[in-house]
Design a protein around this motif. Structure first.
Motif, short mmCIF file in Angstrom:
data_model
loop_
_atom_site.label_atom_id
_atom_site.label_comp_id
_atom_site.label_asym_id
_atom_site.label_seq_id
_atom_site.Cartn_x
_atom_site.Cartn_y
_atom_site.Cartn_z
N PRO A 1 31.78 40.39 35.94
CA PRO A 1 31.02 41.55 35.43
C PRO A 1 29.95 41.09 34.45
O PRO A 1 30.18 40.21 33.63
CB PRO A 1 32.08 42.42 34.75
CG PRO A 1 33.21 41.50 34.47
CD PRO A 1 33.19 40.44 35.51
N LEU A 2 28.78 41.70 34.54
CA LEU A 2 27.63 41.28 33.74
C LEU A 2 27.90 41.36 32.25
O LEU A 2 27.48 40.48 31.50
CB LEU A 2 26.41 42.15 34.11
CG LEU A 2 25.13 41.87 33.33
CD1 LEU A 2 24.61 40.47 33.65
CD2 LEU A 2 24.07 42.92 33.64
N HIS A 3 28.60 42.38 31.81
CA HIS A 3 28.76 42.61 30.37
C HIS A 3 29.99 41.92 29.79
O HIS A 3 30.24 42.02 28.59
CB HIS A 3 28.85 44.11 30.09
CG HIS A 3 27.65 44.87 30.56
ND1 HIS A 3 26.39 44.66 30.04
CD2 HIS A 3 27.51 45.84 31.51
CE1 HIS A 3 25.52 45.46 30.64
NE2 HIS A 3 26.17 46.18 31.52
N ASN A 4 30.78 41.24 30.61
CA ASN A 4 31.95 40.51 30.14
C ASN A 4 31.79 39.03 30.48
O ASN A 4 32.26 38.57 31.52
CB ASN A 4 33.24 41.05 30.78
CG ASN A 4 33.62 42.41 30.24
OD1 ASN A 4 32.98 42.93 29.33
ND2 ASN A 4 34.66 43.00 30.80
N PRO A 5 31.12 38.25 29.65
CA PRO A 5 30.83 36.86 30.00
C PRO A 5 32.07 35.99 30.12
O PRO A 5 32.02 34.95 30.79
CB PRO A 5 29.94 36.38 28.84
CG PRO A 5 30.21 37.32 27.72
CD PRO A 5 30.53 38.63 28.35
N SER A 6 33.18 36.36 29.50
CA SER A 6 34.40 35.55 29.59
C SER A 6 35.22 35.86 30.82
O SER A 6 36.05 35.05 31.24
CB SER A 6 35.26 35.73 28.34
OG SER A 6 34.56 35.35 27.18
N GLU A 7 35.02 37.03 31.40
CA GLU A 7 35.82 37.46 32.55
C GLU A 7 35.12 37.04 33.85
O GLU A 7 34.36 37.81 34.45
CB GLU A 7 36.03 38.97 32.52
CG GLU A 7 36.97 39.48 33.59
CD GLU A 7 37.13 40.99 33.55
OE1 GLU A 7 37.69 41.55 34.51
OE2 GLU A 7 36.67 41.60 32.57
N SER B 1 23.73 34.43 22.11
CA SER B 1 23.75 33.27 23.00
C SER B 1 25.16 32.97 23.49
O SER B 1 25.37 32.63 24.65
CB SER B 1 23.17 32.05 22.28
OG SER B 1 23.26 30.90 23.07
N LEU B 2 26.15 33.10 22.59
CA LEU B 2 27.52 32.78 22.96
C LEU B 2 28.15 33.86 23.84
O LEU B 2 28.93 33.55 24.75
CB LEU B 2 28.37 32.59 21.70
CG LEU B 2 28.04 31.38 20.82
CD1 LEU B 2 28.88 31.41 19.55
CD2 LEU B 2 28.28 30.09 21.59
N TRP B 3 27.81 35.12 23.58
CA TRP B 3 28.48 36.23 24.25
C TRP B 3 27.51 37.10 25.04
O TRP B 3 27.83 38.25 25.35
CB TRP B 3 29.21 37.09 23.22
CG TRP B 3 30.20 36.28 22.45
CD1 TRP B 3 30.05 35.84 21.18
CD2 TRP B 3 31.46 35.79 22.90
NE1 TRP B 3 31.16 35.11 20.80
CE2 TRP B 3 32.03 35.06 21.85
CE3 TRP B 3 32.15 35.91 24.12
CZ2 TRP B 3 33.27 34.45 21.96
CZ3 TRP B 3 33.39 35.29 24.22
CH2 TRP B 3 33.94 34.59 23.17
#
Length: 591
Positions: free
Chosen positions: A46-52, A474-476
């Protein structure tokens, strides 16, 4: 004749050496027309969840008969990359138009999986000649009924992907992927559908040099408005530093000169007014829990050394945007190598005040940061495993990290502690420490530790909050931070502000005859990390991130990062105060 033959032989060797680098090969990123350029599919999410993120083939895309996982480095695994081979064939400078990737029949459950992915704005990521590219897998159309409040959505899966590739001579410079919205299938209903996936490849020449092809990813960080905001932030921070240094210099120098003059005159009534001189017999009394205190200094010094090495690698060009896993690998190895710094610092400082117990101090240094880090990452890994995400670390990777820590980090930590004990030196205090500590006068609420932590933290945090926002983005998010110079300047600003404020507040504390400044100076400097974590909460609330996994990863990783900054800035704060206290009491002794 022999000399002539030797000369010919040398010329032939030089010619071969000059020709060898131009041989086409994926290792040097040079290709002949028609050569197969490596393309790997990586992950979706998913675009808005960079960790998932999940494996590319977790969705029912067209896949080869034998899916081969690319052998990855430690950093790539830690970064969540899972590269695999693909059916796409993008040969160098060979154009294609409407090439069929595969024809398949999607069953109802596969259609439902695609629809859920489209609803969550899933994107895909690939790598072509080590260049990242992204694209969306589908779109949503909102069909509102005329004259009514009811809404109906239609979901479409993109079936055609166009690759636009730029080249310069025999090298790939840039690649982009575009999904054609006019070529899509309706996946709104859970029914079996026949789908034909196609793709096109377009090649165009470019004058961009291969050495600067990664500059494309820094353009978003160099927009004029953003540059103005960042430079304004730097200007405000520098003004704060100049003002604080000026005020502290005028205030402290003036007060110290007056105090020293009163003390040198020998007037007992005036001497009682010199509060910091009144506690000269207690100010160098080492604090309670000395082993823990020294381990904090050792760990903070080690992490500061680690950050300095990271900046050096960034400045020399080893670390750059999307150098897959290089940053994670560097952090793991550099932390292990800098353990010798942590062990030496903790043991050497401990032995200045106590002859025994340095072994316990070094052991605490080895677990003070890795211990909480291991607990948090273990919990996050279990959550990632339950989701089936690529952030879940395989058992082999965990074993490698443990082996690195056991057989490299821990021996270097012990070596540093041994060297610190071997080259120990006894602390020579400017004034003798009394056997019993002087009673501290009652302090107002604004002179106690919580208030000083708040003041010391908020002033430093306010000077770097703009750059901190860019760092979190940048990180998230998807704003690429490619300017190590701006981050290094920000770190220097934080260090200077922390040291200046620590000196000023330590002097004020000593002036009120409060000699317990050791732990308080450390907590004052580390309090900036508390405001950083508080800003994390605000950043998450303003973002579009959602879900248990993203929530846990966001706060888990930010807690580890803020804890590291707490140790670093706390160490810097104490070192500045310690040098200042030594200086003023040496000056008082000389008077």
């Amino acid at each position: 004749m022999s000399r002539l033959l030797l000369l010919v032989f040398v010329l032939i060797e030089l010619a071969l050496l000059s020709i060898e680098p131009t041989i086409a090969s994926p290792s040097n990123h040079r290709y002949n027309v028609g050569d197969q350029v490596p393309l790997f599919v990586n992950k979706v999410g998913p675009l808005h969840n960079p960790s998932e993120t999940y494996g590319y083939y977790d969705l029912p895309f067209c896949q080869p008969a034998n899916v081969i996982q690319k052998r990855e480095t430690l950093g790539e695994v830690l970064n969540g990359d899972r590269l695999s081979n693909a059916l796409y064939e993008l040969k160098f400078r060979k154009e294609k138009n409407g090439a069929v990737l595969c024809e398949t029949k999607l069953k109802s459950d596969q259609v439902a999986r695609f629809r859920e992915a489209v609803m969550d704005d899933f994107y895909f990521q690939m790598y072509y000649d080590d260049l990242p590219l992204w694209g969306f897998i589908g779109k949503v159309e909102d069909l509102s009924l005329v004259g009514g409040d009811e809404k109906k959505f239609k979901y479409y899966l993109f079936t055609h992907l166009r690759f636009d590739v730029l080249y310069n001579d025999n090298r790939v410079i840039e690649i982009s992927a575009f999904s054609d919205p006019n070529q899509a299938v309706d996946i709104t209903e859970d029914i079996d559908i026949d789908v034909k996936f196609t793709y096109s490849v377009l090649w165009n020449a470019s004058s961009t040099q291969f050495e600067t092809r990664m500059d494309k990813y820094s353009r978003s960080a160099l927009l004029p408005i953003r540059k103005q905001i960042r430079w304004f932030s730097f200007f405000v921070s520098l003004v704060n530093i100049v003002l604080l240094m000026g005020l502290l210099t005028l205030f402290l120098m003036r007060r110290l000169k007056n105090d020293l003059r009163k003390f040198s005159n020998g007037d007992e009534e005036e001497e009682k007014e010199v509060g910091w001189k009144y506690i000269h017999g207690d100010v160098f009394r080492y604090p309670q829990k000395l082993s823990l205190f020294c381990s904090v200094l050792g760990t903070g010094t080690q992490l500061l050394t680690l950050i300095c090495f990271i900046f050096v690698l960034a400045f020399v060009g080893i670390l750059y945007p999307y150098s897959r896993g290089t940053l994670c690998t560097s952090c793991v190895l550099l932390y292990a190598l800098t353990c010798v710094v942590g062990g030496y610092t903790a043991a050497s400082f401990h032995n200045q005040f106590a002859e025994t117990g340095w072994e316990r101090c070094v052991l605490l240094t080895g677990i003070l940061y890795p211990g909480p880090l291991f607990v948090i990452l273990s919990m996050l890994n279990m959550i990632a495993v339950s989701y089936g995400a690529t952030a879940a670390l395989p058992f082999g990777t965990i074993l490698v990290i443990l082996l690195i820590y056991i057989f490299l980090a821990f021996p270097l930590l012990a070596l540093g502690g041994f060297l610190g004990n071997l080259f120990r030196s006894e602390f020579q205090a400017p004034s003798a420490t009394k056997r019993y500590p002087r009673e501290i006068p009652p302090l107002a609420w604004y002179r106690k530790t919580p208030c000083q932590m708040f003041l010391g933290g908020i002033l430093t945090f306010s000077a770097v909050v703009v750059e901190l926002h860019h760092l979190y983005s940048s990180l998230w998010g998807y704003k690429i931070s490619t300017l190590p110079s701006t981050l290094s300047v920000t770190v220097i600003i934080v260090i200077l502000l922390t040291a200046i404020l620590s000196v000023g507040m330590t002097y004020i504390q000593l002036s009120f005859e409060d000699h317990e400044w050791w732990w308080r100076s450390l907590l004052r400097g580390g309090s900036v990390a508390i405001f950083m974590f508080t800003y994390c909460i605000y950043f998450f609330a303003k973002s579009n991130m959602k879900g248990l996994m993203q929530l846990s990863f966001f706060f888990g990783y930010n807690a580890c990062m803020c804890y590291a900054f707490f140790l670093i800035l706390g160490t810097i704060s104490f070192r500045a105060s310690f040098s200042f206290v030594q200086h003023i009491y040496h000056a008082a002794k000389s008077e």
